[in-house]
Motif scaffolding. Sequence first.
Motif, short mmCIF file in Angstrom:
data_model
loop_
_atom_site.label_atom_id
_atom_site.label_comp_id
_atom_site.label_asym_id
_atom_site.label_seq_id
_atom_site.Cartn_x
_atom_site.Cartn_y
_atom_site.Cartn_z
N LYS A 1 0.82 -1.22 0.00
CA LYS A 1 0.00 0.00 0.00
C LYS A 1 0.85 1.27 0.00
O LYS A 1 0.59 2.20 -0.77
CB LYS A 1 -0.93 0.00 1.22
CG LYS A 1 -2.11 -0.95 1.09
CD LYS A 1 -3.05 -0.80 2.29
CE LYS A 1 -4.31 -1.62 2.10
NZ LYS A 1 -5.26 -1.44 3.24
N LYS A 2 1.87 1.29 0.86
CA LYS A 2 2.65 2.52 1.02
C LYS A 2 3.73 2.68 -0.05
O LYS A 2 3.88 3.76 -0.63
CB LYS A 2 3.30 2.54 2.41
CG LYS A 2 2.33 2.81 3.54
CD LYS A 2 3.06 2.94 4.87
CE LYS A 2 2.09 3.29 6.00
NZ LYS A 2 2.80 3.42 7.30
N GLU A 3 4.48 1.60 -0.29
CA GLU A 3 5.66 1.73 -1.15
C GLU A 3 5.37 1.47 -2.63
O GLU A 3 6.21 1.79 -3.48
CB GLU A 3 6.76 0.77 -0.66
CG GLU A 3 7.24 1.09 0.75
CD GLU A 3 8.35 0.15 1.20
OE1 GLU A 3 9.04 -0.41 0.32
OE2 GLU A 3 8.52 -0.01 2.43
N TYR A 4 4.22 0.91 -2.93
CA TYR A 4 3.92 0.61 -4.33
C TYR A 4 2.65 1.31 -4.82
O TYR A 4 2.71 2.10 -5.77
CB TYR A 4 3.82 -0.91 -4.53
CG TYR A 4 5.16 -1.58 -4.34
CD1 TYR A 4 6.02 -1.77 -5.42
CD2 TYR A 4 5.60 -1.96 -3.07
CE1 TYR A 4 7.27 -2.35 -5.25
CE2 TYR A 4 6.85 -2.53 -2.89
CZ TYR A 4 7.68 -2.73 -3.97
OH TYR A 4 8.92 -3.28 -3.80
N LEU B 1 4.09 9.04 -8.32
CA LEU B 1 4.96 9.13 -9.49
C LEU B 1 4.17 9.42 -10.76
O LEU B 1 4.60 10.20 -11.61
CB LEU B 1 5.76 7.84 -9.65
CG LEU B 1 6.90 7.61 -8.65
CD1 LEU B 1 7.47 6.20 -8.82
CD2 LEU B 1 8.00 8.65 -8.83
N MET B 2 3.00 8.79 -10.88
CA MET B 2 2.19 9.02 -12.08
C MET B 2 1.63 10.44 -12.11
O MET B 2 1.46 11.02 -13.19
CB MET B 2 1.06 7.99 -12.15
CG MET B 2 1.54 6.55 -12.30
SD MET B 2 2.68 6.30 -13.68
CE MET B 2 1.55 6.23 -15.05
N GLY C 1 -4.03 4.42 -5.32
CA GLY C 1 -3.40 3.72 -6.45
C GLY C 1 -3.78 4.33 -7.79
O GLY C 1 -4.85 4.92 -7.94
N PHE C 2 -2.90 4.16 -8.76
CA PHE C 2 -3.05 4.84 -10.05
C PHE C 2 -4.33 4.46 -10.78
O PHE C 2 -5.02 5.31 -11.33
CB PHE C 2 -1.83 4.55 -10.93
CG PHE C 2 -1.92 5.17 -12.29
CD1 PHE C 2 -2.05 6.54 -12.46
CD2 PHE C 2 -1.90 4.37 -13.43
CE1 PHE C 2 -2.14 7.11 -13.72
CE2 PHE C 2 -1.99 4.93 -14.69
CZ PHE C 2 -2.11 6.30 -14.84
#
Length: 270
Positions: A127-130, A137-138, A190-191
């Motif tokens: 959840k946090k790092e990905y 980042l996106m 999330g993206f």
Amino acid sequence: MENARIKEILMDIAPTELDFTVTQTGKESKRVNGLYSPDTHEILLHNKNFKTDNQLIYTAVHEYTHHLNAENLLNTLGVAAVYNAKVHNQAFWARFNELITIAEEKGYYKLSIEESPELAEITEKIKKEYLAENGRLMQEFGKLLMKAHELCEAANIRYEDYIDRVLCLPRNSAKEIQKVAAVPVNPAIGFDNMKLVASVHKKDERAEVEKEFLDGKSPVGVREMMRQKAMAAKSIDPKQKLEREKSRLEKTIQQLSKRLELVEESLANL
């Protein structure tokens, strides 16, 4: 767990006026964990597939979702209704997620991540790092694309050509990334979910959709919620939708029948 108890649990999760039966087959199946027969309204559970009652209830709720959907279709179309229990569309999964959440609230089912410390740790890391980091980042990526668009115009360069042959990005992907950067969206969701939130035009509605994700609602559940709201806004009830589909199908059949006649005539003349 006895069949009668499973049925009792299912009816407590969501009532039904259409009687049904629950049967544990006493078998193991590599293909499916359970089945629903719309003709006999029977839920079959391959109980040898399950190690715990928790797993059994999950599948029972899945098949019960089919039963409730079949009941709705029967109430809408009457005896002419034909329910396909193999269909697992967005509406199905949205309702299933709603029912399994109720089952969890009532203590019949639990998603017990906390019982596995290693799984809980990995989940937090994902959840946090990905998920969140990828979302962030996106967003930055989208801002850079918007800046690149401005620079392309200033340099008299076609932005589409730049996207196609310099960055080698699909155009739709570039548009979606830019949309995510154009409005404030919490990257924690999330993206993929950010794209859905960013597609909502009104700020208050966008915030509502984002909150659904932050509260743990599944993507398919959020999409179905949005679809139902859009349908309500257009005042299209399910019966009217089916009548329109019936009309379209009748026209298609008529066109195909004419085409068939022409083909048969051509074959007869050969």
